[in-house]
Design an enzyme around this catalytic site. Structure first.
Site, PDB file in Angstrom:
ATOM      1  N   GLY A   1      20.570  14.935  26.469  1.00  0.00           N
ATOM      2  CA  GLY A   1      20.041  13.606  26.173  1.00  0.00           C
ATOM      3  C   GLY A   1      18.738  13.567  25.402  1.00  0.00           C
ATOM      4  N   LYS A   2      18.379  14.645  24.716  1.00  0.00           N
ATOM      5  CA  LYS A   2      17.120  14.641  23.967  1.00  0.00           C
ATOM      6  C   LYS A   2      17.073  13.550  22.915  1.00  0.00           C
ATOM      7  CE  LYS A   2      17.116  18.841  22.405  1.00  0.00           C
ATOM      8  NZ  LYS A   2      18.405  19.308  22.985  1.00  0.00           N
ATOM      9  N   THR A   3      18.199  13.351  22.229  1.00  0.00           N
ATOM     10  CA  THR A   3      18.199  12.384  21.129  1.00  0.00           C
ATOM     11  C   THR A   3      18.061  10.955  21.642  1.00  0.00           C
ATOM     12  OG1 THR A   3      19.583  13.896  19.827  1.00  0.00           O
ATOM     13  CG2 THR A   3      19.438  11.623  19.075  1.00  0.00           C
TER      14      THR A   3
ATOM     15  N   LYS B   1      12.842  14.891  13.093  1.00  0.00           N
ATOM     16  CA  LYS B   1      13.566  16.072  13.567  1.00  0.00           C
ATOM     17  C   LYS B   1      13.443  17.135  12.488  1.00  0.00           C
ATOM     18  CE  LYS B   1      17.562  17.889  15.837  1.00  0.00           C
ATOM     19  NZ  LYS B   1      18.602  17.601  16.823  1.00  0.00           N
TER      20      LYS B   1
ATOM     21  N   GLU C   1      11.717  15.713  17.626  1.00  0.00           N
ATOM     22  CA  GLU C   1      12.850  16.185  18.423  1.00  0.00           C
ATOM     23  C   GLU C   1      13.226  17.603  18.032  1.00  0.00           C
ATOM     24  OE1 GLU C   1      17.535  15.336  19.481  1.00  0.00           O
ATOM     25  OE2 GLU C   1      16.462  13.890  18.221  1.00  0.00           O
TER      26      GLU C   1
ATOM     27  N   ALA D   1      15.674  21.202  18.571  1.00  0.00           N
ATOM     28  CA  ALA D   1      17.105  21.513  18.598  1.00  0.00           C
ATOM     29  C   ALA D   1      17.332  22.510  19.736  1.00  0.00           C
ATOM     30  CB  ALA D   1      17.554  22.113  17.263  1.00  0.00           C
TER      31      ALA D   1
END
Length: 201
Positions: free
Chosen positions: A15-17, A33, A100, A102
């Site tokens: 759920g990072k995005t 990002k 954000e 990866a």
């Protein structure tokens, strides 16, 4: 303006995005990002942009856009390029900035550098996203331990999804960091759901 906030997690697919979108909306912040692997037709930046409704946020272009959906070092190699840490520069902004990552902290960018090296390079504070599953306590404690070892500041953690007091209590016992939010599982992710989320920053 405070340090940029780097959103990372204890793994992938936690759920990072969505959290990045919610924080961008909550703070009216900019979003960036640095490395996008795969899904170039509808990137994470595109997804966050679709969820954010305020008029202040800006969405900065990625430093690397990789065509393959693998770890950055593999995707870059398949695209016949090399990710170079010193070529990744913070975007110019006077606004708060949400970055954000990866995958998790130890995801390789090339033969030398890991995601945690990028965080250090960008002089950012970390928000660690935790979701509960079998093994998540280990992944959470390892993530917090390596951040402590590297002297990288942790702004706090976000528990995302179904709550588990056993997991949360033991993580916070070993690392009493601030809980920025405890988010129930979002069944429908849209602009209205994103706006309901509150953060203790």
């Amino acid at each position: 303006m405070s340090k940029p906030l780097f959103i990372t997690g204890i793994g992938t697919g936690i759920g990072k995005t969505v959290i990045s979108a919610a924080l961008t909306e909550y703070l009216n912040a900019d979003y960036w990002k640095p490395i996008q692997s795969g899904s170039l037709e509808f990137t994470d930046t595109d997804y966050v942009k679709s969820l954010v409704t305020n008029s202040k946020s800006k969405f900065h272009p990625e430093s690397y856009r990789l065509t393959q959906p693998y770890s950055p070092h593999k995707s870059a190699d398949l695209d016949q390029i090399e990710i170079k840490l010193n070529e990744i520069k913070l975007p110019s902004t006077q606004n708060n900035l949400i970055i954000e990552g990866a995958g998790g902290l130890m995801v390789p960018l090339n033969d030398r550098d890991l995601m945690i090296d990028l965080i250090d390079h960008l002089d950012a504070e970390v928000i660690l996203v935790i979701q509960h599953y079998l093994g998540s306590i280990n992944h959470s404690l390892l993530s917090l331990e390596v951040l402590k070892h590297r002297n990288i500041p942790v702004k706090g953690i976000i528990f995302n999804g179904q709550s588990d007091s056993y997991s949360e209590d033991i993580i916070l016992k070993h690392y009493p960091v601030k809980v920025i939010a405890q988010i129930s599982e979002l069944i429908d992710i849209d602009t209205n759901a994103i706006k309901t989320l509150k953060f203790d920053l």
